[in-house]
Design an enzyme around this catalytic site. Sequence first.
Site, PDB file in Angstrom:
ATOM      1  N   CYS A   7     -40.723 -17.720  15.636  1.00 20.34           N
ATOM      2  CA  CYS A   7     -40.190 -18.864  14.978  1.00 20.34           C
ATOM      3  C   CYS A   7     -39.823 -19.975  15.823  1.00 20.34           C
ATOM      4  CB  CYS A   7     -39.200 -18.416  13.830  1.00 20.34           C
ATOM      5  SG  CYS A   7     -37.849 -18.055  14.339  1.00 20.34           S
ATOM      6  N   CYS A  47     -33.705  -9.992  15.656  1.00 21.80           N
ATOM      7  CA  CYS A  47     -32.961 -10.889  14.815  1.00 21.80           C
ATOM      8  C   CYS A  47     -32.405 -10.109  13.587  1.00 21.80           C
ATOM      9  CB  CYS A  47     -34.117 -11.797  14.393  1.00 21.80           C
ATOM     10  SG  CYS A  47     -33.413 -13.026  13.256  1.00 21.80           S
TER      11      CYS A  47
END
Lengths: 371, 410
Positions: free
Chosen positions: A188, A95
Amino acid sequence: MSGGVDSAVAAARARDAGHDVTGVHLALARNPQTYRTGARGCCTLEDSRDARRAADVIGIPFYVWDMADQFHESVVDDFVAEYAAGRTPNPCLRCNEKIKFAAVLDRAVALGFDAVVTGHHARLGADGLLRRSVDIAKDQSYVLAVLTRDQLDRAVFPLGDSTKAQVREEAAARGLAVADKPDSHDICFIADGDTRGFLAQRLGEAPGDIVDGRTGTVLGQHAGAYGYTVGQRKGLDLRVPAPDGRPRYVLSITPKTNTVTVGPREDLAVDTVTAERPIWHGEQTPVECDVQLRAHGEVVPAVVSVEDGRLTARLRSPARGVAAGQAIVAYRPDPGGDIVLGSATILTGENLTGENAHPAATSGTGASANG
Amino acid sequence: MTDATYPLAAHGISFMTMAYLDHAATAPMLAEALDAYVAAAREIGNPSSLHAAGRSARRLVEESRERIAAVLGARPSEVVFTSGGTESDNLATKGLFWARRGADGRRCRVVASAVEHHAVMDAVEWLRSHEGAVVEWLPVDQAGRVNPAVLTDAIQAHGDEIAVISVQWANNEVGTLQPIPALAALAAQAGIPFHTDAVQAVGQVPVDFAASGAAAMTVSGHKVGGPVGVGALLLGRDVAATPLLHGGGQERDVRSGTLDTPGVVAFAVAVEAAVKTQQEHAARVAALRDDLVERVRAAIPDAVYNGDPVDRLPGNAHFSFPGCEGDALLLLLDAQGIACSTGSACSAGVAQPSHVLLAMGADDDRARSSLRFTLGQTSTAQDIDELLAALPGAVERARRATAWKTPRQS
Ligand SMILES: Cc1ncc(COP(=O)(O)O)c(C=O)c1O
């Protein structure tokens, strides 16, 4: 701004430093409603509201950027594909590499901003060197080491000189309601924390053999090799006990044959690590330094050389649980915070010199050696 | 700038330091309305009470009702005070649906335009998902207008199954005006209650409830210089509506709840002023708007002017800027003190392409690249100068920023 305490304080500090700061929350879930309950990650509506409230308290504009498609492609799909290939990815690292310091940074620069500020715990000072945070337990340099020089030149990490406790204290003093919000640990995009279930849903059942690494005997069956990580001991569920009664560990995963190879702890030991796609910050190699082989993992002294798009590390003492797909990050110990020399993606871990010498003990070797 | 009429904020953002081009979102409160609010808020009295304090509060409320009725072409008894546009829209769509279906079980259809505000659209959607309503969205043309022939067809096909029809007077995004008298007449002929959301229309164009032929009409305070949180549903005397709120039986038993006397008083002052000054106001903001449109087109020749070029709200200008994200433009203009809107709804803070633009036949990109500028009482030529000083650079930057959508090669 994730809605957590770190990015809120980072934004406040950047503003106090005199910068013209705009808060950005990334919408990463394709359908935020499905993440509404249960998820304690970066994708929930509550988090978005917390981030907005923090921005209001700090007194900066705030926007939500929809990065769901990019995130899905570059991080979630990649995560699944890596497991399918027998490797163990680090989605936070990905990410940073593809979203926060790529898609977000590119968009920000095009809109006229100079840098991306995040609440990562790492130091990046005037010397341009990336160093560990003063808070070793919270240090995130491992997942930032993948950033190139260009990316680092446009990154600002205002929290590196503070401990997490100090950050929380400061948030409270600034009147930020997120001051005592619990840390997020889980991935997440896996709301319930059940990684194996998440992968099973996407990859389906793929039964195969669990094999003894020394004898080649089939010891049992697995429902999908992606459910295993090198170094794992729990959840093997083997009927046949080891002859010596000692626990067995996952030594490697071979996607080609869909086998999970297990063996005693000593067979996990690795003294040579080969890695691909190195990001190297210029230090001459071979170099004597420390290497870290997984997030929050131990540090091992090693000699690292970078050549022809490969990074090789000869470990001074053997390491265990070296999984393909994870990052190897090289640090030079320094009293001002250990300095990141570079990083690369692990291809193989081998034991070339030790007593139980065994080549290519690491997972994913079949797929990655020629990839 | 008419400083005396619109008091500037003492703290924070003021009209002095900002070009406020978002009057359709909320308009500044008129000074007289604010004064009337404060004066009424100093008094005590529940308008439902029988004692002197109650009577004096009731008198304020009833005078306000009469003032609103007088300027909007309604009878006082047709003014049902509510908490604003959203409640009025919900009361109209759900209340008329329930009442009509209750009287005649075959009537389970709801007909509404495809460009309604979410307060109507989502209420109708809810009737579909929770009340078994069959919903028909009336298509619009490229300008965003409902052709009355479309409603004629819908009524011919299912006239005796339709419980309620709802078409807004003016669109809040692109400003297009609907042919309300024609549509309402079709509904009336078929004996179907017709509701119109006139939140954006009052004070901008002539609005007369009785002359329109509608059975129900939504008005909101904060778009006309009144306070937020107060509005009205004008509800024809003989139109039955099932209440959303049950309780003390206020407002013809259609809307229970203690009346917000100061809110209602200020609302009436604002509505009266807005309607009485409508003509001059419209002429003034239309001239400013035309100037804005002309200069935007000159500066950004490929900008697409959305909505009806003529038959639209006088203060509304709505553009698509090809190659830009409306979001990015908004951020860049905001950073330069210019307030405008993408006009699109947010879902978890993420801008969705506007259903209005999509209904008008725009593709996703055009819908996402749009920006709404709305002028009002406080707007000046200087606001437009400021916009034009910032817009070309913002468009250029926003165009560069769309490159981020193409993922980098690793
Ligand atoms: C056409 C329309 N209807 C309804 C509403 C909702 O009104 P309120 O904000 O008073 O609830 C608005 C305001 O955004 C509107 O523009």
